[in-house]
Write an enzyme that holds these catalytic residues in place. Sequence first.
Site, short mmCIF file in Angstrom:
data_model
loop_
_atom_site.label_atom_id
_atom_site.label_comp_id
_atom_site.label_asym_id
_atom_site.label_seq_id
_atom_site.Cartn_x
_atom_site.Cartn_y
_atom_site.Cartn_z
N ASN A 237 1.03 -1.08 0.26
CA ASN A 237 -0.18 -0.46 0.46
C ASN A 237 0.92 1.56 0.10
O ASN A 237 0.63 1.88 -0.12
CB ASN A 237 -0.83 0.23 1.01
CG ASN A 237 -1.86 -1.22 0.81
OD1 ASN A 237 -2.20 -1.85 -0.51
ND2 ASN A 237 -2.75 -1.44 2.22
N ARG B 236 -2.40 -11.26 -5.17
CA ARG B 236 -2.19 -9.01 -4.62
C ARG B 236 -1.18 -8.79 -3.66
O ARG B 236 -0.65 -7.93 -3.67
CB ARG B 236 -3.76 -9.12 -4.39
CG ARG B 236 -4.58 -9.34 -5.43
CD ARG B 236 -5.46 -8.89 -5.45
NE ARG B 236 -5.31 -6.86 -5.23
CZ ARG B 236 -6.42 -6.24 -4.68
NH1 ARG B 236 -7.48 -6.88 -4.06
NH2 ARG B 236 -6.14 -5.14 -3.69
N CYS C 225 -15.77 -3.47 -3.87
CA CYS C 225 -15.70 -4.40 -4.28
C CYS C 225 -16.05 -5.30 -2.77
O CYS C 225 -16.76 -5.24 -2.62
CB CYS C 225 -13.79 -4.19 -3.25
SG CYS C 225 -13.23 -4.20 -1.64
N ASP D 7 -6.77 -4.20 8.08
CA ASP D 7 -6.00 -5.29 7.23
C ASP D 7 -5.54 -6.53 7.64
O ASP D 7 -5.57 -7.58 7.54
CB ASP D 7 -5.40 -4.46 6.89
CG ASP D 7 -4.99 -3.56 5.08
OD1 ASP D 7 -4.86 -3.05 4.89
OD2 ASP D 7 -6.62 -3.45 5.50
C1 EPZ Z 1 -6.85 1.43 2.09
O1 EPZ Z 1 -6.94 1.67 1.25
C2 EPZ Z 1 -6.19 0.82 1.77
N1 EPZ Z 1 -5.41 0.48 0.30
C3 EPZ Z 1 -6.78 -0.74 2.60
O2 EPZ Z 1 -6.20 -1.85 2.11
C4 EPZ Z 1 -6.88 -0.18 4.00
O3 EPZ Z 1 -7.30 -1.16 4.54
C5 EPZ Z 1 -7.71 1.09 3.81
O4 EPZ Z 1 -6.53 1.72 3.25
C6 EPZ Z 1 -7.91 1.32 5.37
O5 EPZ Z 1 -6.42 1.24 6.05
C7 EPZ Z 1 -4.61 0.50 -0.15
O6 EPZ Z 1 -3.54 1.21 -0.20
C8 EPZ Z 1 -4.51 0.87 -1.87
P1 EPZ Z 1 -10.20 4.52 2.87
P2 EPZ Z 1 -8.73 3.50 0.47
O7 EPZ Z 1 -10.19 5.50 1.57
O8 EPZ Z 1 -8.05 4.23 0.76
C9 EPZ Z 1 -14.83 5.88 4.12
C10 EPZ Z 1 -5.60 -4.31 1.54
O9 EPZ Z 1 -6.12 -4.98 2.13
N2 EPZ Z 1 -14.38 6.62 2.60
O10 EPZ Z 1 -9.06 4.92 3.93
O11 EPZ Z 1 -9.45 2.95 0.43
C11 EPZ Z 1 -14.60 3.75 2.92
O12 EPZ Z 1 -15.83 3.69 3.26
C12 EPZ Z 1 -6.57 -2.78 1.28
O13 EPZ Z 1 -4.70 -4.08 1.06
C13 EPZ Z 1 -15.53 7.08 2.54
O14 EPZ Z 1 -16.69 7.48 2.79
O15 EPZ Z 1 -9.42 3.21 2.28
C14 EPZ Z 1 -14.11 3.00 3.78
O16 EPZ Z 1 -14.86 3.05 5.09
C15 EPZ Z 1 -7.89 -3.04 1.94
N3 EPZ Z 1 -15.23 8.25 1.62
C16 EPZ Z 1 -12.78 4.25 4.70
O17 EPZ Z 1 -13.20 5.42 4.66
C17 EPZ Z 1 -14.60 7.61 0.25
O18 EPZ Z 1 -14.65 9.27 -0.43
C18 EPZ Z 1 -12.11 3.89 4.99
O19 EPZ Z 1 -11.41 3.97 3.32
C19 EPZ Z 1 -12.97 7.32 0.64
C20 EPZ Z 1 -13.03 6.43 2.06
#
Ligand code: EPZ
Length: 454
Positions: free
Chosen positions: A35, A411, A128, A319
């Site tokens: 990440n 992945r 997803c 995670d």
């Molecule tokens: C990152 O995803 C990671 N992926 C995820 O890892 C990780 O689980 C996640 O952060 C949380 O730590 C990468 O870095 C590629 P978020 P991201 O935006 O950025 C809400 C793995 O297994 N949200 O922090 O997509 C969302 O619904 C993966 O390696 C909004 O509401 O996560 C969620 O509930 C899975 N609006 C929460 O925030 C937005 O515009 C956290 O999502 C964006 C997010």
Amino acid sequence: MVCGRNNKSYLKSQNLKIIGQNTLRGKVKISGAKNSALVLLAASLLTKEKIILDNVPLLTDIEKMGNILKNLGVKLQKKDHQVIIDSKNLSIQELPFELVNGLRASFFCIGALLARFGEASIPLPGGCNIGERPINEHINGLRALGAEIIIEREVVKATLVEKKSKLFGANIRLNCPSVGATETLIMAASLAEGRTVIENAAREPEIQDLCQMLNKMGAKIYDAGKEKIIIDGVQNLHGCSHKVIPDRIEAGTFLIAAAATSSSITISPVIPIHLEAVLKKLEESGSKVFIKGNSISINGKSINAVKIKTAPFPGFPTDLQAPFMALMTIAKGRSMISEKIFENRMNHVALLNKMGASIVVNNNIAHINGVKKLKGTDLIGTDLRSSAALVIAALVSENVSNVYGLEHLDRGYEEFEYKLSKLGVNIKREFKNGLFNNKKDSLENELEVNIEAA
Ligand code: EPZ
């Protein structure tokens, strides 16, 4: 880059065969953080000069991101764990859906492309298996920086406000500390006119790694890792060399596997402070942990039930929720795991119960009654971290397990079975054409039934 050892993996026709009742011993090398590497590859679009990234993990997600950059005209040279990125001849064009589908991190390119070219078109990342994965925080923040954004036929089209030649700094307060949104906005703001302040920013180590590389490239970013990040936009960014931080989630997965099998192993390199919340819960559940520089040793002893709530960093990482649940299935007593970040991140429960675990999920809270043993069986991973949880459960099970759905596992875990086998685990990757599909289909039907029951 190929995933796994020296073979192009046809992931859908493979399974991991695991003989249960394992004890792990020895040392395991932790790879670069998936990440972090993904967002650093996106950030390389911000400069015409070369970026040299070291310690890049060999994973299918990284391969996908590499293909996306190549589609934009970026030149990539790969040698083992090093990637040299040259985006001098970057050509702005809409990214094809089939390239970005299934790789959410591809959306993080929008900030860099907008900052460099004043426009970007990226297909909606979509949901997803673990949740809807909205992008409203990304969109609202980019609009605050002066972008005009429309979503047409599932494509996000961003341009600069009329007559403006650049984005301009703004005060942005995120409603939720989204990792991706924080990264998108930092990249966009790094070349904006003036100062940007992001409040309620995510504090994950991967964001700190991004800011460290951007500052090496000449950006002016302050207080990365805090809730309020300040970015003073600069005219342009230059090339640099950067080493990706160790993967704290891979590290945590191996520590949990050692705790579950009452084993003693050492993992390195790691940055211990990135794992503080996980180490605390492992010690609370009965393991002994020893930190020495950039290595951590664990001595898995008793396994007592604990309570966990996932939270943004520095809280317990979502995670590692699934891998830790595998540990709790054989803990003494009744544990409780609340998933507070994603709305559908309990896909492993049905299969852990199929192995003999006793888990009931209610309102995204798993109530786990520890059992004495699990029994191995055919298992199918449906997302990256659930798959890791199934492997851990298979390690402690009484007999043989076959874990399918390796397209998820590959992945995010580099050479997972190779590293486990070096720790003494009886595990091997099997390639079964024809037969596999029937097996997986019947498993998927069975799983459908299980999911309803769970
Ligand atoms: C990152 O995803 C990671 N992926 C995820 O890892 C990780 O689980 C996640 O952060 C949380 O730590 C990468 O870095 C590629 P978020 P991201 O935006 O950025 C809400 C793995 O297994 N949200 O922090 O997509 C969302 O619904 C993966 O390696 C909004 O509401 O996560 C969620 O509930 C899975 N609006 C929460 O925030 C937005 O515009 C956290 O999502 C964006 C997010």
